[in-house]
Scaffold this motif. Structure first.
Motif, PDB file in Angstrom:
ATOM      1  N   ARG A 258       2.120  -8.948 -10.829  1.00 24.09           N
ATOM      2  CA  ARG A 258       3.092  -8.070 -10.155  1.00 24.09           C
ATOM      3  C   ARG A 258       2.368  -7.015  -9.330  1.00 24.09           C
ATOM      4  N   ASN A 259       1.290  -6.504  -9.884  1.00 24.01           N
ATOM      5  CA  ASN A 259       0.470  -5.513  -9.183  1.00 24.01           C
ATOM      6  C   ASN A 259      -0.031  -6.080  -7.855  1.00 24.01           C
ATOM      7  N   PHE A 260      -0.515  -7.312  -7.910  1.00 23.18           N
ATOM      8  CA  PHE A 260      -1.059  -7.965  -6.712  1.00 23.18           C
ATOM      9  C   PHE A 260       0.028  -8.151  -5.658  1.00 23.18           C
ATOM     10  N   PHE A 261       1.168  -8.712  -6.060  1.00 23.76           N
ATOM     11  CA  PHE A 261       2.214  -9.015  -5.087  1.00 23.76           C
ATOM     12  C   PHE A 261       2.955  -7.775  -4.603  1.00 23.76           C
ATOM     13  N   GLU A 262       2.888  -6.678  -5.362  1.00 22.31           N
ATOM     14  CA  GLU A 262       3.555  -5.447  -4.939  1.00 22.31           C
ATOM     15  C   GLU A 262       2.664  -4.575  -4.055  1.00 22.31           C
ATOM     16  N   LYS A 263       1.358  -4.559  -4.336  1.00 17.22           N
ATOM     17  CA  LYS A 263       0.482  -3.589  -3.682  1.00 17.22           C
ATOM     18  C   LYS A 263      -0.296  -4.142  -2.492  1.00 17.22           C
ATOM     19  N   VAL A 264      -0.466  -5.464  -2.455  1.00 23.43           N
ATOM     20  CA  VAL A 264      -1.207  -6.066  -1.340  1.00 23.43           C
ATOM     21  C   VAL A 264      -0.210  -6.404  -0.220  1.00 23.43           C
ATOM     22  N   PRO A 265      -0.551  -6.127   1.041  1.00 25.84           N
ATOM     23  CA  PRO A 265       0.363  -6.446   2.146  1.00 25.84           C
ATOM     24  C   PRO A 265       0.778  -7.919   2.140  1.00 25.84           C
ATOM     25  N   GLU A 266       2.035  -8.162   2.483  1.00 26.58           N
ATOM     26  CA  GLU A 266       2.579  -9.519   2.412  1.00 26.58           C
ATOM     27  C   GLU A 266       1.899 -10.481   3.381  1.00 26.58           C
ATOM     28  N   ASP A 267       1.267  -9.962   4.434  1.00 27.83           N
ATOM     29  CA  ASP A 267       0.532 -10.846   5.336  1.00 27.83           C
ATOM     30  C   ASP A 267      -0.535 -11.627   4.577  1.00 27.83           C
ATOM     31  N   PHE A 268      -1.065 -11.038   3.521  1.00 28.71           N
ATOM     32  CA  PHE A 268      -2.080 -11.716   2.707  1.00 28.71           C
ATOM     33  C   PHE A 268      -1.419 -12.540   1.598  1.00 28.71           C
TER      34      PHE A 268
ATOM     35  N   CYS B 267      -5.205 -23.203   2.059  1.00 32.58           N
ATOM     36  CA  CYS B 267      -5.183 -22.318   0.889  1.00 32.58           C
ATOM     37  C   CYS B 267      -6.554 -21.659   0.695  1.00 32.58           C
ATOM     38  N   LEU B 268      -7.617 -22.405   0.993  1.00 30.04           N
ATOM     39  CA  LEU B 268      -8.955 -21.831   0.914  1.00 30.04           C
ATOM     40  C   LEU B 268      -9.130 -20.785   2.019  1.00 30.04           C
ATOM     41  N   LYS B 269      -8.604 -21.095   3.184  1.00 32.83           N
ATOM     42  CA  LYS B 269      -8.667 -20.162   4.308  1.00 32.83           C
ATOM     43  C   LYS B 269      -7.913 -18.875   3.960  1.00 32.83           C
ATOM     44  N   ALA B 270      -6.740 -19.003   3.341  1.00 38.43           N
ATOM     45  CA  ALA B 270      -5.939 -17.837   2.961  1.00 38.43           C
ATOM     46  C   ALA B 270      -6.699 -16.972   1.959  1.00 38.43           C
ATOM     47  N   THR B 271      -7.422 -17.612   1.051  1.00 33.29           N
ATOM     48  CA  THR B 271      -8.214 -16.873   0.066  1.00 33.29           C
ATOM     49  C   THR B 271      -9.338 -16.110   0.743  1.00 33.29           C
TER      50      THR B 271
ATOM     51  N   LYS C 261       1.679 -13.719   0.955  1.00 34.93           N
ATOM     52  CA  LYS C 261       2.548 -14.874   1.226  1.00 34.93           C
ATOM     53  C   LYS C 261       1.741 -16.070   1.728  1.00 34.93           C
ATOM     54  N   ARG C 262       0.616 -15.804   2.404  1.00 36.55           N
ATOM     55  CA  ARG C 262      -0.197 -16.914   2.912  1.00 36.55           C
ATOM     56  C   ARG C 262      -0.985 -17.594   1.791  1.00 36.55           C
ATOM     57  N   ILE C 263      -1.313 -16.822   0.762  1.00 36.20           N
ATOM     58  CA  ILE C 263      -1.984 -17.425  -0.391  1.00 36.20           C
ATOM     59  C   ILE C 263      -0.998 -18.281  -1.183  1.00 36.20           C
ATOM     60  N   LEU C 264       0.231 -17.784  -1.322  1.00 36.28           N
ATOM     61  CA  LEU C 264       1.224 -18.457  -2.155  1.00 36.28           C
ATOM     62  C   LEU C 264       1.915 -19.618  -1.449  1.00 36.28           C
TER      63      LEU C 264
END
Length: 317
Positions: A176-186, A132-136, A188-191
């Protein structure tokens, strides 16, 4: 071919017959929004208006998860399909276009690491014990991911833990802004980062700043959460999307009706930042739940349990 509902509405309004039918449906949807009970004749008129659209592109239009006028598009969809909103288990048609396929979600960290310098890559390698730290840290390498994550974190931590000071609505909008506008590669790995210890699990659970976005001082009844969700076009749409793509089936080998876990996870992410925001229940498991209870549900206890069960005991999810 499906058109988006904004374009379909413009086409309909330019045709006199379609225009009249659509205005009728708008009145039907407005009555439902205001919780006005429709008499038999009014219900028939509304259903007939929906049928009168026939093969109109308006009847078959969809919305895109990341489109600019998403709320407007969703309002149009539910105006045309207002007869589907009678109850939770009628929300089986998602207003969103076809879900992602599994392959799209199998991007490896290596593809992300290739974008950064060797020095930064070696720093990331040091985070192996805490995914999770790596994903961040991977998120921080993207300007957009870093900016939007910082935005929602600063909003959601203002007065977190104090229901009076925490602006939950703004916090939800930021998420919602974060999960809609940031690519899912980033995102989903955080979540969904895989954890082996509670330190990692705590970081994963706190991804959405639960003191503000998830928890209330007391747990409300799940039916109350559902009511507030159905009054909101975005939440109602995300719930329909979640129900369609995360429909559990006991007889299915993978427990999933559509056999597409990527689509289910994407639909789950869509629920974050709505009145029915889910989250991990502890630092030591991947179990998720809504922040609500089914105590004191009276004769609606079964319906309440089904809503909670869609998150707590959903094999597909």
């Amino acid at each position: 071919p499906r058109s988006d509902c904004v374009a379909a509405e413009q086409l309909c309004l330019s045709d006199s017959t379609c225009n009249v039918t659509y205005r009728t449906l708008e009145n039907c949807a407005l009555a439902k929004t205001r919780l006005l009970s429709l008499d038999h004749n009014s219900r028939v008129r509304c259903l007939n208006a929906e049928l009168d659209l026939g093969n109109s592109s308006l009847l078959h239009c969809k919305c895109h998860r990341r489109m600019k006028r998403q709320e407007h598009c969703l309002r149009i969809f539910w105006t045309v399909h207002s007869s589907m909103t009678d109850g939770y288990f009628n929300l089986e048609t998602s207003p969103y276009e076809n879900p992602v396929n599994e392959e799209h979600w199998k991007t490896d960290y290596n593809k992300l690491a290739a974008l950064v310098s060797g020095k930064k890559c070696s720093q990331l390698a040091g985070d192996a014990t805490n995914p999770c730290l790596k994903a961040t840290h991977v998120c921080n390498l993207s300007k957009k991911c870093f900016r939007l994550r910082t935005d929602y974190a600063s909003i959601c931590t203002k007065g977190a833990g104090s229901e009076d000071a925490c602006d939950r609505r703004k916090c939800h909008r930021g998420l919602r802004n974060f999960f809609e506008k940031v690519p899912e590669d980033f995102t989903k790995r955080i979540l969904f980062c895989p954890c082996q210890d509670e330190f990692c699990g705590e970081r994963r659970r706190k991804t959405i700043v639960p003191d503000c976005s998830f928890q209330y001082n007391t747990k409300p009844n799940c039916l109350r959460l559902l009511d507030s969700c159905l009054e909101d076009h975005i939440c109602k749409s995300r719930l329909a999307d979640f129900q369609q793509n995360c429909q559990p089936v006991d007889m299915s080998p993978d427990g999933c009706s559509l056999h597409n876990h990527a689509a289910c996870l994407q639909a789950y992410m869509g629920m974050i930042g709505t009145p029915m925001t889910p989250n991990y229940v502890s630092n030591s498991s991947v179990e998720v739940s809504l922040w609500c209870t089914c105590e004191s549900s009276g004769n609606q206890k079964e319906k309440c349990d089904q809503i909670l069960g869609m998150f707590e005991s959903n094999k597909c999810l």
